[in-house]
Design a protein around this motif. Structure first.
Motif, PDB file in Angstrom:
ATOM      1  N   SER A 257      85.194 -89.944  33.984  1.00 15.52           N
ATOM      2  CA  SER A 257      86.126 -88.957  34.552  1.00 15.52           C
ATOM      3  C   SER A 257      86.611 -88.006  33.476  1.00 15.52           C
ATOM      4  O   SER A 257      86.788 -86.812  33.720  1.00 15.52           O
ATOM      5  CB  SER A 257      87.333 -89.658  35.182  1.00 15.52           C
ATOM      6  OG  SER A 257      86.923 -90.522  36.195  1.00 15.52           O
ATOM      7  N   ARG A 266      85.840 -83.139  39.326  1.00 13.90           N
ATOM      8  CA  ARG A 266      86.573 -84.368  39.650  1.00 13.90           C
ATOM      9  C   ARG A 266      85.611 -85.358  40.277  1.00 13.90           C
ATOM     10  O   ARG A 266      84.756 -84.992  41.084  1.00 13.90           O
ATOM     11  CB  ARG A 266      87.709 -84.084  40.632  1.00 13.90           C
ATOM     12  CG  ARG A 266      88.924 -83.440  40.001  1.00 13.90           C
ATOM     13  CD  ARG A 266      89.995 -83.214  41.045  1.00 13.90           C
ATOM     14  NE  ARG A 266      90.910 -84.345  41.156  1.00 13.90           N
ATOM     15  CZ  ARG A 266      91.599 -84.620  42.268  1.00 13.90           C
ATOM     16  NH1 ARG A 266      91.440 -83.912  43.347  1.00 13.90           N
ATOM     17  NH2 ARG A 266      92.430 -85.636  42.283  1.00 13.90           N
ATOM     18  N   LEU A 267      85.790 -86.624  39.926  1.00 12.46           N
ATOM     19  CA  LEU A 267      84.886 -87.661  40.427  1.00 12.46           C
ATOM     20  C   LEU A 267      85.652 -88.676  41.278  1.00 12.46           C
ATOM     21  O   LEU A 267      86.848 -88.868  41.081  1.00 12.46           O
ATOM     22  CB  LEU A 267      84.227 -88.394  39.250  1.00 12.46           C
ATOM     23  CG  LEU A 267      83.305 -87.577  38.352  1.00 12.46           C
ATOM     24  CD1 LEU A 267      82.881 -88.385  37.154  1.00 12.46           C
ATOM     25  CD2 LEU A 267      82.083 -87.110  39.123  1.00 12.46           C
ATOM     26  N   PRO A 268      84.956 -89.351  42.191  1.00 12.39           N
ATOM     27  CA  PRO A 268      85.608 -90.372  43.016  1.00 12.39           C
ATOM     28  C   PRO A 268      85.643 -91.714  42.294  1.00 12.39           C
ATOM     29  O   PRO A 268      85.110 -92.706  42.781  1.00 12.39           O
ATOM     30  CB  PRO A 268      84.697 -90.435  44.245  1.00 12.39           C
ATOM     31  CG  PRO A 268      83.354 -90.081  43.713  1.00 12.39           C
ATOM     32  CD  PRO A 268      83.556 -89.133  42.568  1.00 12.39           C
ATOM     33  N   ILE A 269      86.247 -91.738  41.115  1.00  8.99           N
ATOM     34  CA  ILE A 269      86.168 -92.920  40.256  1.00  8.99           C
ATOM     35  C   ILE A 269      87.547 -93.341  39.777  1.00  8.99           C
ATOM     36  O   ILE A 269      88.370 -92.498  39.434  1.00  8.99           O
ATOM     37  CB  ILE A 269      85.263 -92.605  39.034  1.00  8.99           C
ATOM     38  CG1 ILE A 269      83.799 -92.588  39.456  1.00  8.99           C
ATOM     39  CG2 ILE A 269      85.474 -93.606  37.908  1.00  8.99           C
ATOM     40  CD1 ILE A 269      82.859 -92.192  38.365  1.00  8.99           C
ATOM     41  N   THR A 270      87.793 -94.646  39.768  1.00  8.39           N
ATOM     42  CA  THR A 270      88.924 -95.188  39.017  1.00  8.39           C
ATOM     43  C   THR A 270      88.368 -96.231  38.046  1.00  8.39           C
ATOM     44  O   THR A 270      87.450 -96.969  38.391  1.00  8.39           O
ATOM     45  CB  THR A 270      89.986 -95.859  39.923  1.00  8.39           C
ATOM     46  OG1 THR A 270      89.323 -96.783  40.770  1.00  8.39           O
ATOM     47  CG2 THR A 270      90.726 -94.850  40.765  1.00  8.39           C
ATOM     48  N   THR A 271      88.920 -96.256  36.839  1.00  5.69           N
ATOM     49  CA  THR A 271      88.383 -97.109  35.788  1.00  5.69           C
ATOM     50  C   THR A 271      89.204 -98.388  35.653  1.00  5.69           C
ATOM     51  O   THR A 271      90.420 -98.322  35.469  1.00  5.69           O
ATOM     52  CB  THR A 271      88.367 -96.339  34.455  1.00  5.69           C
ATOM     53  OG1 THR A 271      87.535 -95.190  34.635  1.00  5.69           O
ATOM     54  CG2 THR A 271      87.813 -97.190  33.340  1.00  5.69           C
ATOM     55  N   ALA A 317      94.207-100.103  37.335  1.00  6.14           N
ATOM     56  CA  ALA A 317      93.383 -99.133  36.608  1.00  6.14           C
ATOM     57  C   ALA A 317      93.824 -99.067  35.159  1.00  6.14           C
ATOM     58  O   ALA A 317      95.025 -98.966  34.874  1.00  6.14           O
ATOM     59  CB  ALA A 317      93.497 -97.769  37.267  1.00  6.14           C
ATOM     60  N   ASP A 356      83.628 -98.216  36.018  1.00  4.92           N
ATOM     61  CA  ASP A 356      83.997 -97.042  36.814  1.00  4.92           C
ATOM     62  C   ASP A 356      83.737 -97.346  38.277  1.00  4.92           C
ATOM     63  O   ASP A 356      82.598 -97.299  38.739  1.00  4.92           O
ATOM     64  CB  ASP A 356      83.169 -95.827  36.369  1.00  4.92           C
ATOM     65  CG  ASP A 356      83.605 -95.320  35.012  1.00  4.92           C
ATOM     66  OD1 ASP A 356      84.754 -95.593  34.629  1.00  4.92           O
ATOM     67  OD2 ASP A 356      82.811 -94.640  34.357  1.00  4.92           O
ATOM     68  N   PRO A 359      84.422 -95.598  45.555  1.00  2.00           N
ATOM     69  CA  PRO A 359      84.927 -96.142  46.821  1.00  2.00           C
ATOM     70  C   PRO A 359      83.896 -96.977  47.577  1.00  2.00           C
ATOM     71  O   PRO A 359      84.268 -97.895  48.296  1.00  2.00           O
ATOM     72  CB  PRO A 359      85.293 -94.891  47.624  1.00  2.00           C
ATOM     73  CG  PRO A 359      85.502 -93.832  46.614  1.00  2.00           C
ATOM     74  CD  PRO A 359      84.575 -94.141  45.484  1.00  2.00           C
TER      75      PRO A 359
END
Lengths: 431, 90
Positions: A257, A266-271, A317, A356, A359
């Motif tokens: 990200s 922007r990416l659909p990612i949470t780390t 996260a 990473d 969803p």
């Protein structure tokens, strides 16, 4: 196309010859000067980045390529995973993709002339609930339709394959069955990194370690400094100077990200961190890889005899890779549920890697709204097993400027089109 | 373990709480385009550094609140105070 220079081949004869003559081995890869321009810059010197560079050179004769990494090669997820490979996924898209990766891993030792120690020992995913068993049956049927060796087995068969497992009905979470996948196994992950690095270097790919990307240079975009949708990439700014390049590939994990935001994407990612641990070495007793979704644990025994444990991702996260005590406690409890005989085993080390999470538990690959900026990210907990096929397909994507069929389902725009590839049931243990 | 300062219950283990992630303002479902809606659902800033995130004191007072946390160092700042109106859930 021809190789830039031929690396010293690894063989038993070569080892004996050098040993007897007291000759040293040459450096495995060069430390080249940073050029001011490349055809392709790959950000991230892990398996994904190195494989992309290698296949660009070997399959498509694109050798004016730089791989940049802010630390050393394989310092991220490539050296932190639990080295398990398999292809028994849930969606037809996922199965076809991961099976191609397994094919490439099967021939890797000869392709790259490095022993990756592929141990095809079989992979068992335990079911402790009726709903888990239902998912296993579902996966087995999807797998069989695609020609993957995968079936649901009963507790007595599980006991035969792995006698150390407690398959009695008197446990808190009795084992009701398992999805058994004989082609799964483990691979030495460092050897994969070194193999790709050495082979890419031999084709003339420049590997730049300790080269941190500070910014991505763009023009024509809607955002500040020409970044963002509608723009195109012109290069990267690093701590060692600017590099001009019409194609920049983000092959990072953990910093996906951060790197993407440098291009205004922007990416659909949470780390989230995922913790793993390894025990002291003992005599080999565990023949297969064991995974338990309900108990949030997977375990395999290395050739040295250590047990390698992995868990689900931490719930919060984070970019912090410190280990925690509650992880160790939980892990020990869950492992003893499965194998009570291990109560005297001592843990040697624990560590964490960054995952990473997307969803739908599938990766994000291919083009972004910024022309020339490609991503190979969102590898959650399954990046290692997908490394070779990702490199091969990303290289084809760059060379042909179109998405190959195998990775077309994983394109970033699926999140705005609503065509998600739901792999949660087969990709993670934490659900 | 991360100690989360609940405005009512004080510092409690993160395992006592439910984690809510990045807060977002929801577009109006009646007027939002599918693209706006999916951007709201899926796209995240996911910053490495100081972030503001949602927490829910699920096994305590059941208050929703926001917290500023550094995702690399684990530091907290501006902990929410009791009765803090700005710490509410949207």
């Amino acid at each position: 196309m021809g190789k830039h220079k031929s690396p010293a081949r690894y063989s038993a004869a070569g080892l004996a010859w050098r040993g007897l003559r007291n000759k040293s081995w040459p450096r495995v890869w060069r430390e080249p000067e940073l050029k001011s321009a490349y055809d392709v810059v790959v950000i991230g010197g892990g398996i994904h980045g190195l494989a992309t560079a290698y296949y660009l050179a070997s399959n498509h004769a694109i050798t004016n390529v730089a791989v940049v990494d802010k630390a050393y090669l394989g310092s991220g997820g490539s050296g932190r995973n639990t080295a398990i490979v398999r292809s028994n996924y849930l969606t037809p898209e996922g199965v076809a993709f991961y099976d191609r990766s397994l094919d490439l891993y099967n021939t890797m030792s000869t392709d790259l002339n490095i022993n990756v120690m592929f141990s095809e020992r079989g992979h068992m995913t335990l079911a402790h609930t009726d709903s888990a068993l239902r998912t296993m049956n579902w996966r087995a049927e999807v797998n069989k339709l695609q020609g993957i060796d995968s079936s649901v087995i009963a507790p007595d068969e599980i006991k035969k394959l792995s006698p150390s497992l407690d398959t009695s009905p008197n446990t808190r979470y009795p084992i009701l069955g398992a999805l058994y996948h004989p082609p799964g196994g483990t691979i030495r992950h460092d050897a994969v990194v070194w193999g790709y690095a050495r082979a890419a270097d031999a084709y003339g790919v420049d590997l730049h370690q300790k080269t941190e990307v500070l910014d991505i240079l763009c023009e024509g975009g809607a955002g500040p400094n020409g970044k963002g949708a509608g723009g195109k990439v012109t290069g990267v700014r690093t701590n060692r100077g600017d590099i001009h390049a019409p194609v920049v590939v983000n092959c990072t994990a953990g910093w996906a990200s951060t790197i993407a935001s440098m291009a205004g994407v922007r990416l659909p990612i949470t780390t989230h961190p995922l913790q793993a641990a390894v025990t002291e070495p003992v005599k080999t007793f565990l023949p297969t890889v064991i995974v338990s979704g309900s108990l949030h644990v997977y375990v395999s025994q290395t050739d040295r005899g250590e047990l390698v444990f992995g868990a689900s991702v931490d719930p919060v996260a984070n970019y912090d890779m410190k280990g925690t005590l509650e992880f160790t406690e939980e892990l020990a409890g869950h492992v003893l549920e499965l194998m009570p005989g291990l109560s005297k085993m001592r843990l040697m080390r624990q560590w964490a890697g960054l995952c990473d999470m997307t969803p739908d538990y599938s990766p994000v690959m291919g083009p972004t709204p910024v022309d020339g900026f490609l991503v190979d990210v969102g590898w959650g907990t399954y990046g290692f097993k997908a490394g070779p096929v990702s490199g091969e397909q990303m290289a084809a994507c760059i060379a042909h400027e179109s998405m190959p069929d195998l990775i077309a389902p994983f394109v970033l725009s699926r999140f705005t089109d609503g065509t998600l590839v739901g792999e949660k049931g087969a990709a993670a243990v934490g659900h | 373990m991360l100690l989360v300062p609940c405005p009512n219950c004080g510092p409690r283990n993160a395992s006592d709480m439910s984690y809510g992630g990045e807060p977002h303002s929801r577009p109006d479902p009646n007027t939002a385009s599918p693209e706006q809606w999916r951007t709201y659902l899926y796209l995240r800033d996911n910053e490495s550094g100081w972030i503001t995130e949602k927490w829910y004191c699920s096994s305590g007072c059941r208050k929703h609140f926001k917290l500023e946390r550094h995702t690399l160092t684990g530091e907290l700042r501006n902990p929410p105070l009791p009765g803090n109106k700005t710490g509410g859930h949207k």
